[in-house]
Design an enzyme around this catalytic site. Structure first.
Site, PDB file in Angstrom:
ATOM      1  N   ASN A 150       0.803  -1.214   0.000  1.00 38.29           N
ATOM      2  CA  ASN A 150       0.000   0.000   0.000  1.00 38.29           C
ATOM      3  C   ASN A 150       0.841   1.271   0.000  1.00 38.29           C
ATOM      4  O   ASN A 150       0.396   2.317  -0.448  1.00 38.29           O
ATOM      5  CB  ASN A 150      -0.965   0.027   1.195  1.00 38.29           C
ATOM      6  CG  ASN A 150      -0.339  -0.457   2.478  1.00 38.29           C
ATOM      7  OD1 ASN A 150       0.214  -1.554   2.548  1.00 38.29           O
ATOM      8  ND2 ASN A 150      -0.412   0.361   3.507  1.00 38.29           N
ATOM      9  N   GLN A 178      -4.587  -3.786  -2.503  1.00 41.48           N
ATOM     10  CA  GLN A 178      -3.984  -2.714  -3.300  1.00 41.48           C
ATOM     11  C   GLN A 178      -3.636  -3.153  -4.721  1.00 41.48           C
ATOM     12  O   GLN A 178      -3.082  -2.362  -5.494  1.00 41.48           O
ATOM     13  CB  GLN A 178      -2.726  -2.174  -2.610  1.00 41.48           C
ATOM     14  CG  GLN A 178      -3.001  -1.400  -1.334  1.00 41.48           C
ATOM     15  CD  GLN A 178      -3.719  -0.072  -1.545  1.00 41.48           C
ATOM     16  OE1 GLN A 178      -3.863   0.406  -2.671  1.00 41.48           O
ATOM     17  NE2 GLN A 178      -4.185   0.528  -0.460  1.00 41.48           N
ATOM     18  N   HIS A 200     -13.709   0.060  -1.492  1.00 39.44           N
ATOM     19  CA  HIS A 200     -13.414   1.507  -1.513  1.00 39.44           C
ATOM     20  C   HIS A 200     -12.053   1.829  -2.113  1.00 39.44           C
ATOM     21  O   HIS A 200     -11.733   2.997  -2.313  1.00 39.44           O
ATOM     22  CB  HIS A 200     -13.550   2.121  -0.114  1.00 39.44           C
ATOM     23  CG  HIS A 200     -12.480   1.755   0.865  1.00 39.44           C
ATOM     24  ND1 HIS A 200     -11.581   2.668   1.342  1.00 39.44           N
ATOM     25  CD2 HIS A 200     -12.171   0.591   1.470  1.00 39.44           C
ATOM     26  CE1 HIS A 200     -10.772   2.087   2.212  1.00 39.44           C
ATOM     27  NE2 HIS A 200     -11.108   0.829   2.300  1.00 39.44           N
ATOM     28  N   THR A 236     -27.025  -9.984   8.371  1.00 41.12           N
ATOM     29  CA  THR A 236     -27.671  -9.523   7.134  1.00 41.12           C
ATOM     30  C   THR A 236     -26.660  -8.790   6.260  1.00 41.12           C
ATOM     31  O   THR A 236     -25.907  -7.949   6.744  1.00 41.12           O
ATOM     32  CB  THR A 236     -28.851  -8.585   7.483  1.00 41.12           C
ATOM     33  OG1 THR A 236     -29.744  -9.317   8.324  1.00 41.12           O
ATOM     34  CG2 THR A 236     -29.579  -8.122   6.234  1.00 41.12           C
ATOM     35  N   CYS A 323      -3.334   5.273   8.220  1.00 40.64           N
ATOM     36  CA  CYS A 323      -3.555   5.024   9.639  1.00 40.64           C
ATOM     37  C   CYS A 323      -2.328   5.372  10.465  1.00 40.64           C
ATOM     38  O   CYS A 323      -2.412   5.503  11.670  1.00 40.64           O
ATOM     39  CB  CYS A 323      -3.984   3.586   9.886  1.00 40.64           C
ATOM     40  SG  CYS A 323      -3.367   2.459   8.683  1.00 40.64           S
TER      41      CYS A 323
HETATM   42  N1  PLP Z   1      -4.752  -4.211   3.162  1.00 39.37           N
HETATM   43  C1  PLP Z   1      -4.167  -3.219   2.483  1.00 39.37           C
HETATM   44  C2  PLP Z   1      -2.967  -3.541   1.643  1.00 39.37           C
HETATM   45  C3  PLP Z   1      -4.671  -1.914   2.550  1.00 39.37           C
HETATM   46  O1  PLP Z   1      -4.071  -0.931   1.877  1.00 39.37           O
HETATM   47  C4  PLP Z   1      -5.828  -1.663   3.352  1.00 39.37           C
HETATM   48  C5  PLP Z   1      -6.366  -0.301   3.477  1.00 39.37           C
HETATM   49  O2  PLP Z   1      -5.628   0.681   3.595  1.00 39.37           O
HETATM   50  C6  PLP Z   1      -6.396  -2.730   4.054  1.00 39.37           C
HETATM   51  C7  PLP Z   1      -5.836  -3.978   3.936  1.00 39.37           C
HETATM   52  C8  PLP Z   1      -7.575  -2.525   4.974  1.00 39.37           C
HETATM   53  O3  PLP Z   1      -8.734  -2.241   4.279  1.00 39.37           O
HETATM   54  P1  PLP Z   1      -9.948  -1.472   4.996  1.00 39.37           P
HETATM   55  O4  PLP Z   1      -9.493  -0.096   5.281  1.00 39.37           O
HETATM   56  O5  PLP Z   1     -11.057  -1.546   3.993  1.00 39.37           O
HETATM   57  O6  PLP Z   1     -10.285  -2.221   6.240  1.00 39.37           O
END
Ligand code: PLP
Length: 382
Positions: A150, A178, A200, A236, A323
């Site tokens: 990512n 990603q 998303h 659901t 994050c």
């Molecule tokens: N895995 C990777 C490589 C990601 O980039 C992300 C999101 O940034 C996730 C998992 C987690 O996805 P989510 O934010 O939809 O929980």
């Protein structure tokens, strides 16, 4: 001022077609897909259609897809679900640059008595396959390694990982969050046992994701409740979200054809930043990346300061993982790549999408040199 959005690895703009496809399921067709009446069956059909659209994008059978509430949830389902089914084995193998969804879950599993083996990457973010080969044997419960990183966009050697896992009869979960919609994926052909994708990240809605579970792979549910999703995830279903994810998958099929254009835009941005601003370096192996991502270190600066000034000028980018923003620690990914602190502290991720325009890059290139100059004048990191 229009926003210049270069943070598509954090999340993407929902496509207009996606929002339009979801609306009827938020308003008129709100039936529960488990209900036997026609109203419920209308929602059931919508789920089936979305499953088909996603199966086409990722190359699998519809019955091999389970819906869940976001990337993190389906990754947790994959890892815990397989571990429960593979008891008493306790060894889990991951890479040193996994997303926090995998990394932090594995730290928790370590506290619960599992043995976590971490495979390093080199300074370019490339996995040490020889080391992986040397640790994967019948005692391993699960290998979980990402398809594309990512933060750097570096693509992992999925075929080789599949081969060595198959040889040792160890299940392999691949975090493809990603990679999907950026490079062509075919889960069946690739031979992965499980793979996670989140809507998303490819112009679908947030909080909805799919887990691919190859036919024959045993997994226990994480969320226990109703019989939904073939008993693999109680509760659901998020019908509007899943419909949106299906539409996003359908659009991504043609969107993939635009990826060479996105790569050209990314390359231009990267080239011009390196040419115009001194003491910069690209993090990650440049010839092995998804087409939309570049991670550039601006030496002697703090990424947060750069982001703040860019944001004032309407340019949205990111310091490594979204994050980890807000902390002054360099990202665990750049740490694991042993990137010099001088570069890692000032590392910015620019991530594009098929909606990114030349004008957005022009604007970024107009403001970025001034931002860096200003900060270097006032904020030299000791
Ligand atoms: N895995 C990777 C490589 C990601 O980039 C992300 C999101 O940034 C996730 C998992 C987690 O996805 P989510 O934010 O939809 O929980």
């Amino acid at each position: 001022m229009d926003v210049v959005y270069l943070d598509n690895n954090a999340t993407t703009k929902p496509a207009a077609e996606v929002v339009a496809a979801m609306m009827p399921y938020l308003t008129e067709f709100y039936g529960n897909p488990s209900s036997v009446h026609r109203f419920g069956q209308r929602a059931r059909q919508a789920l089936d259609e979305a499953r088909g659209q996603i199966a086409t994008l990722v190359g699998c059978n519809e019955s091999e897809l389970m819906f869940g509430g976001g990337g993190t949830e389906v990754i947790n389902t994959a890892i815990r679900g397989v571990l429960t089914a593979r008891a008493p084995r306790k060894k889990v193998v991951i890479s040193s640059v996994e997303h926090s969804a995998t990394r932090e879950l594995c730290q928790q599993l370590g506290r619960e008595g599992f043995e976590i083996v971490v495979i390093d990457v080199d300074r370019e973010g490339v996995l040490d396959l020889d080391r992986l080969r040397s640790v994967v044997d019948d005692s391993v419960a699960l290998v979980s390694i990402m398809w594309a990183n990512n933060e750097t966009g570096v693509i992992f050697p999925v075929r080789e990982i599949v081969e060595l896992c198959k040889a040792a009869r160890v299940p392999f979960h691949c975090d493809a969050v990603q990679a999907v919609a950026k490079i062509p994926l075919n889960f069946n052909e690739a031979g992965v046992d499980l793979a996670s994708i989140a809507a998303h990240k490819f112009h679908g809605p947030k909080g909805v994701a799919a887990l691919y579970i190859r036919r024959g792979v045993r997994i226990r549910p994480l969320l226990i409740g109703g019989p939904q999703e073939r008993g693999r995830r109680g509760g659901t279903e998020n019908v509007p979200g899943i419909v949106g994810m299906g539409k996003a998958a359908e659009l991504a099929l043609t969107g993939l054809q635009q990826m060479p254009r996105v790569a050209a835009l990314r390359d231009r941005l990267e080239r011009e930043i390196l040419a115009r601003i001194s003491d910069t370096a690209v993090n990650g192996r440049t010839d092995l990346r998804v087409p939309n991502t570049t991670n550039i270190g601006f030496s002697r600066l703090e990424a947060e300061a750069i982001l703040l000034l860019l944001s004032e000028q309407g340019v949205c980018a990111s310091a490594g993982a979204a994050c980890s923003s807000g902390s002054l620690e360099p990202s665990p990914v750049l740490r694991a790549m042993k990137i010099d602190d001088k570069i890692a502290h000032g590392a910015i991720r620019f991530s594009l999408s098929r909606y990114t325009t030349d004008a957005e890059l022009d604007r970024t290139l107009e403001v970025l040199p001034g931002v860096i100059q200003r900060l270097r004048a006032v904020l030299p990191v000791g």
